[in-house]
Write an enzyme that holds these catalytic residues in place. Structure first.
Site, mmCIF file in Angstrom:
data_model
loop_
_atom_site.group_PDB
_atom_site.id
_atom_site.type_symbol
_atom_site.label_atom_id
_atom_site.label_comp_id
_atom_site.label_asym_id
_atom_site.label_seq_id
_atom_site.Cartn_x
_atom_site.Cartn_y
_atom_site.Cartn_z
ATOM 1 N N GLY A 227 0.834 -1.193 0.000
ATOM 2 C CA GLY A 227 0.000 0.000 0.000
ATOM 3 C C GLY A 227 0.867 1.241 0.000
ATOM 4 O O GLY A 227 0.379 2.363 0.074
ATOM 5 N N GLU A 268 5.164 -6.246 2.147
ATOM 6 C CA GLU A 268 5.212 -6.842 0.796
ATOM 7 C C GLU A 268 5.192 -5.774 -0.289
ATOM 8 O O GLU A 268 4.278 -5.733 -1.113
ATOM 9 C CB GLU A 268 3.981 -7.737 0.594
ATOM 10 N N PRO A 269 6.170 -4.899 -0.313
ATOM 11 C CA PRO A 269 6.134 -3.843 -1.327
ATOM 12 C C PRO A 269 6.409 -4.376 -2.725
ATOM 13 O O PRO A 269 7.265 -5.240 -2.916
ATOM 14 C CB PRO A 269 7.269 -2.904 -0.892
ATOM 15 N N GLY A 270 5.644 -3.875 -3.694
ATOM 16 C CA GLY A 270 5.927 -4.154 -5.095
ATOM 17 C C GLY A 270 6.340 -2.836 -5.723
ATOM 18 O O GLY A 270 7.522 -2.527 -5.890
ATOM 19 N N TYR A 311 -6.274 1.739 -15.032
ATOM 20 C CA TYR A 311 -6.432 2.371 -13.718
ATOM 21 C C TYR A 311 -6.492 3.892 -13.796
ATOM 22 O O TYR A 311 -6.408 4.563 -12.766
ATOM 23 C CB TYR A 311 -5.250 2.012 -12.810
ATOM 24 N N CYS A 337 -5.008 -0.904 -32.422
ATOM 25 C CA CYS A 337 -6.334 -0.515 -32.858
ATOM 26 C C CYS A 337 -7.332 -0.632 -31.721
ATOM 27 O O CYS A 337 -8.071 -1.618 -31.594
ATOM 28 C CB CYS A 337 -6.740 -1.321 -34.077
ATOM 29 N N GLU A 338 -7.282 0.362 -30.882
ATOM 30 C CA GLU A 338 -8.038 0.401 -29.634
ATOM 31 C C GLU A 338 -7.660 1.766 -29.046
ATOM 32 O O GLU A 338 -6.608 2.289 -29.355
ATOM 33 C CB GLU A 338 -7.506 -0.721 -28.724
HETATM 34 C C1 LIG Z 1 -0.105 -6.806 -5.205
HETATM 35 C C2 LIG Z 1 0.206 -7.180 -3.831
HETATM 36 C C3 LIG Z 1 1.221 -6.518 -3.121
HETATM 37 C C4 LIG Z 1 2.020 -5.372 -3.703
HETATM 38 O O1 LIG Z 1 1.303 -4.189 -3.878
HETATM 39 P P1 LIG Z 1 2.051 -2.857 -4.350
HETATM 40 O O2 LIG Z 1 1.004 -1.840 -4.418
HETATM 41 O O3 LIG Z 1 2.670 -3.128 -5.673
HETATM 42 O O4 LIG Z 1 3.113 -2.542 -3.367
HETATM 43 C C5 LIG Z 1 1.498 -6.961 -1.849
HETATM 44 N N1 LIG Z 1 0.815 -7.989 -1.286
HETATM 45 C C6 LIG Z 1 -0.164 -8.642 -1.942
HETATM 46 C C7 LIG Z 1 -0.856 -9.764 -1.275
HETATM 47 C C8 LIG Z 1 -0.490 -8.258 -3.211
HETATM 48 O O5 LIG Z 1 -1.486 -8.899 -3.857
#
Ligand SMILES: *Cc1c(COP(=O)(O)O)cnc(C)c1O
Length: 410
Positions: A227, A268-270, A311, A337-338
């Site tokens: 988040g 769990e950062p992405g 989004y 083409c969209e």
């Molecule tokens: C997608 C996801 C994340 C990563 O979210 P980000 O917004 O990219 O940081 C972490 N935990 C879980 C379970 C997710 O599905």
């Protein structure tokens, strides 16, 4: 990442040269930037037993996974295939948290067989898990604390209508299942979705988790998911991880004191780790004036970067071939083409056909959401590391498009 001599360089490598060498469209990632973000988060929680579980779905290239593995993270995976990628990158099974949603019990069993840490998000599967494994395989439970993450409801997963997690209002039912089947719960998890504005939302969720955690005597960790909000344009409010470290850190210490044990704190950062480290480089095919606007048509589309369309995400776009050019207003679109608009009414340096544009914040959910729509090939990926640009994924070839097709006589 600074502009000088009319070019942008990462670790001394010019992005324009990368476009020339590897062609466009191409995803480029800056290893230094990823490691800088990782350090920031580690420093913010340096007084805690912190575990970072990088969310593989944001960017799942093996070289990126290896980079993170070599710098001490674990991973969070949402499919058995992501788990297999993480294993291939060298992660130990126990460093991998498996957080799927609505998968079959069969896939959960595969996760157990691989030795992953299992995170279960519904009572039905938990019941089957308990019947099969009792307390022989520990697990984590994903809860939905029903707090709203900020921003867009499409990326908020903690609200009442969400399909994610076991509702905290189901706690009595949850406890019954856990007790009757004798499940060993070692972790509690919440992930309320992307784009939480500030520490306060985390704290609200955390408070709920702390209360519930008292019911579970065997915990080793609490996982606060992600988040973390990153900057997409100037002036964006971003998560201040130091502020979070101070506030959540303090609340966590208080909780551990009353729980009677020092637990691990997991995130769990992405996006946070990889979004800003990635630029998507595209070529200007055509500059097309219409009665309404001037379109810049580039050699990509939502087949390669879908966030702006899916989004309404704002991605800053710059003309790296003409950084100091006079400013004009453009609408940047793809060539599929969209309707595939990357940016409307953007003020940017004059664009000429053949100019290379860089679409920023392309590290997270860029390549990993790319498709072959319009039978276009997926782009190459390049990592800038130790002062060199290295190819980490080849551009697809025409054969990739029909590799699995079966031609029958018709
Ligand atoms: C997608 C996801 C994340 C990563 O979210 P980000 O917004 O990219 O940081 C972490 N935990 C879980 C379970 C997710 O599905």
């Amino acid at each position: 990442m600074k502009g000088n001599e009319n070019t942008i360089k990462w670790q001394g490598v010019s992005l324009k040269d990368i476009a020339k060498e590897f062609g466009t469209p191409v995803y480029v990632y800056d290893a230094d930037k990823i490691l800088e973000k990782l350090s920031e988060l580690k420093n913010a929680f340096s007084n805690h037993n912190l575990k970072i579980k990088y969310a593989v779905k944001a960017l799942s290239n093996l070289s990126i996974l290896k980079l993170l593995k070599n710098n001490g993270t674990g991973v969070d995976v949402v499919s058995i295939e992501e788990a297999q990628l993480a294993l291939k990158a060298g992660f130990e099974p126990e460093e991998i948290l498996f957080t799927p949603n609505c998968v079959s019990f069969d896939e959960i069993q595969q996760g157990v067989e691989l030795g992953l840490t299992i995170n279960i998000d519904n009572i039905s599967i938990l019941e089957q898990f308990g019947h099969k494994y009792h307390n022989t395989v520990p697990c984590c439970v994903r809860l939905n604390p029903h707090i709203m993450a900020g921003g867009n409801s499409k990326i908020s997963t903690g609200h009442i209508g969400s399909k994610f997690g076991v509702s905290i209002y189901q706690l009595p039912h949850l406890m019954r299942v856990i007790e009757t089947t004798n499940i060993d719960v070692i972790g509690l998890h919440m992930h309320t979705g992307s784009d939480i504005l500030d520490a306060e939302v985390f704290l609200r969720g955390a408070d709920i988790l702390f209360g519930i955690a008292q019911e579970f005597p065997n915990l080793k960790f609490l996982d606060f998911g992600s988040g973390f909000k990153v900057s997409y344009k100037e002036g964006d409010i971003i998560t201040n991880v130091y502020d979070l470290g101070v506030k959540l850190g303090k609340a966590f210490d208080d909780f551990c004191a009353s729980y009677g044990k020092n637990l691990e704190i997991w995130f769990e950062p992405g996006k946070y780790l990889v979004s800003e480290a990635g630029y998507f480089l595209v070529n200007t095919n055509v500059v097309k004036a219409t009665p309404a606007t001037v379109f810049v048509g580039v050699d990509s589309g939502f087949n390669h970067l879908i966030r702006p369309m899916m989004y309404d995400a704002y991605h800053e776009i710059i003309n790296i071939s003409n950084l100091d050019g006079i400013k004009r207003i453009y609408t940047i679109v793809g060539h599929i083409c969209e309707t595939d608009t990357f940016g409307i009414d953007r003020k940017m340096s004059e664009v000429r056909e053949g100019d290379i544009l860089a679409i920023k914040n392309a590290g997270a959910y860029g390549f990993s959401m790319a498709s072959n729509y319009n039978s276009r090939l997926r782009p190459a990926e390049v990592l800038v590391i130790n002062g060199e640009a290295k190819l980490i994924r080849e551009r697809e070839t025409f054969e990739d498009l029909y590799r699995n097709q079966v031609e029958i006589d018709v």
